[in-house]
Design a protein around this motif. Sequence first.
Motif, mmCIF file in Angstrom:
data_model
loop_
_atom_site.group_PDB
_atom_site.id
_atom_site.type_symbol
_atom_site.label_atom_id
_atom_site.label_comp_id
_atom_site.label_asym_id
_atom_site.label_seq_id
_atom_site.Cartn_x
_atom_site.Cartn_y
_atom_site.Cartn_z
ATOM 1 N N ALA A 18 0.831 -1.204 0.000
ATOM 2 C CA ALA A 18 0.000 0.000 0.000
ATOM 3 C C ALA A 18 0.867 1.256 0.000
ATOM 4 C CB ALA A 18 -0.933 0.002 1.208
ATOM 5 N N GLY A 19 1.992 1.214 0.708
ATOM 6 C CA GLY A 19 2.875 2.379 0.744
ATOM 7 C C GLY A 19 2.419 3.461 1.691
ATOM 8 N N ILE A 20 1.602 3.113 2.653
ATOM 9 C CA ILE A 20 1.089 4.118 3.585
ATOM 10 C C ILE A 20 2.078 4.373 4.718
ATOM 11 C CG2 ILE A 20 -0.751 4.634 5.233
ATOM 12 C CD1 ILE A 20 -2.611 2.999 3.360
ATOM 13 N N ASN A 21 2.787 3.365 5.155
ATOM 14 C CA ASN A 21 3.716 3.500 6.276
ATOM 15 C C ASN A 21 5.175 3.521 5.839
ATOM 16 O OD1 ASN A 21 1.767 3.513 8.355
ATOM 17 N ND2 ASN A 21 1.509 1.328 8.103
ATOM 18 N N CYS A 22 5.443 3.637 4.564
ATOM 19 C CA CYS A 22 6.810 3.485 4.045
ATOM 20 C C CYS A 22 7.517 4.780 3.714
ATOM 21 C CB CYS A 22 6.781 2.620 2.786
ATOM 22 S SG CYS A 22 6.150 0.981 3.089
ATOM 23 N N PHE B 270 -10.453 1.810 4.329
ATOM 24 C CA PHE B 270 -9.352 0.971 3.848
ATOM 25 C C PHE B 270 -9.106 -0.195 4.788
ATOM 26 C CE2 PHE B 270 -8.518 5.103 1.993
ATOM 27 C CZ PHE B 270 -8.198 4.770 0.689
ATOM 28 N N PHE B 271 -8.828 -1.341 4.199
ATOM 29 C CA PHE B 271 -8.367 -2.518 4.921
ATOM 30 C C PHE B 271 -7.116 -2.959 4.185
ATOM 31 C CE2 PHE B 271 -8.086 -7.066 5.702
ATOM 32 C CZ PHE B 271 -8.257 -7.123 7.065
ATOM 33 N N CYS B 272 -5.958 -2.779 4.814
ATOM 34 C CA CYS B 272 -4.682 -3.039 4.147
ATOM 35 C C CYS B 272 -4.049 -4.313 4.675
ATOM 36 C CB CYS B 272 -3.739 -1.875 4.352
ATOM 37 S SG CYS B 272 -4.388 -0.302 3.752
ATOM 38 N N ILE B 273 -3.665 -5.178 3.769
ATOM 39 C CA ILE B 273 -2.980 -6.411 4.114
ATOM 40 C C ILE B 273 -1.498 -6.208 3.851
ATOM 41 C CG2 ILE B 273 -2.730 -8.862 3.584
ATOM 42 C CD1 ILE B 273 -5.718 -8.819 2.830
ATOM 43 N N HIS B 274 -0.685 -6.376 4.890
ATOM 44 C CA HIS B 274 0.758 -6.167 4.752
ATOM 45 C C HIS B 274 1.394 -7.256 3.891
ATOM 46 C CE1 HIS B 274 1.101 -2.951 7.712
ATOM 47 N NE2 HIS B 274 0.127 -3.574 8.343
#
Length: 67
Positions: free
Chosen positions: A37-41, A60-64
């Motif tokens: 997703a690139g949200i925490n990067c 949003f439901f993000c799968i790492h």
Amino acid sequence: MSIYITGDTHGAFNRIRYFCQEDHTVKEDILIILGDAGINCYPGMNGALKEDLNRLPITFFCIHGNH
């Protein structure tokens, strides 16, 4: 409520913004992002990006991991 699935966004959410506008999504709709997703990067941009995404009319439901 609708559920949508997408792959890698790599922190680029313009297509998601466009999708929300075109499909008239609501906060009760769910978008599952299957990895990258690139949200925490991206140091320094995390807070601003999360605030921007929170304003979109979708949940949003993000799968790492790597899809």
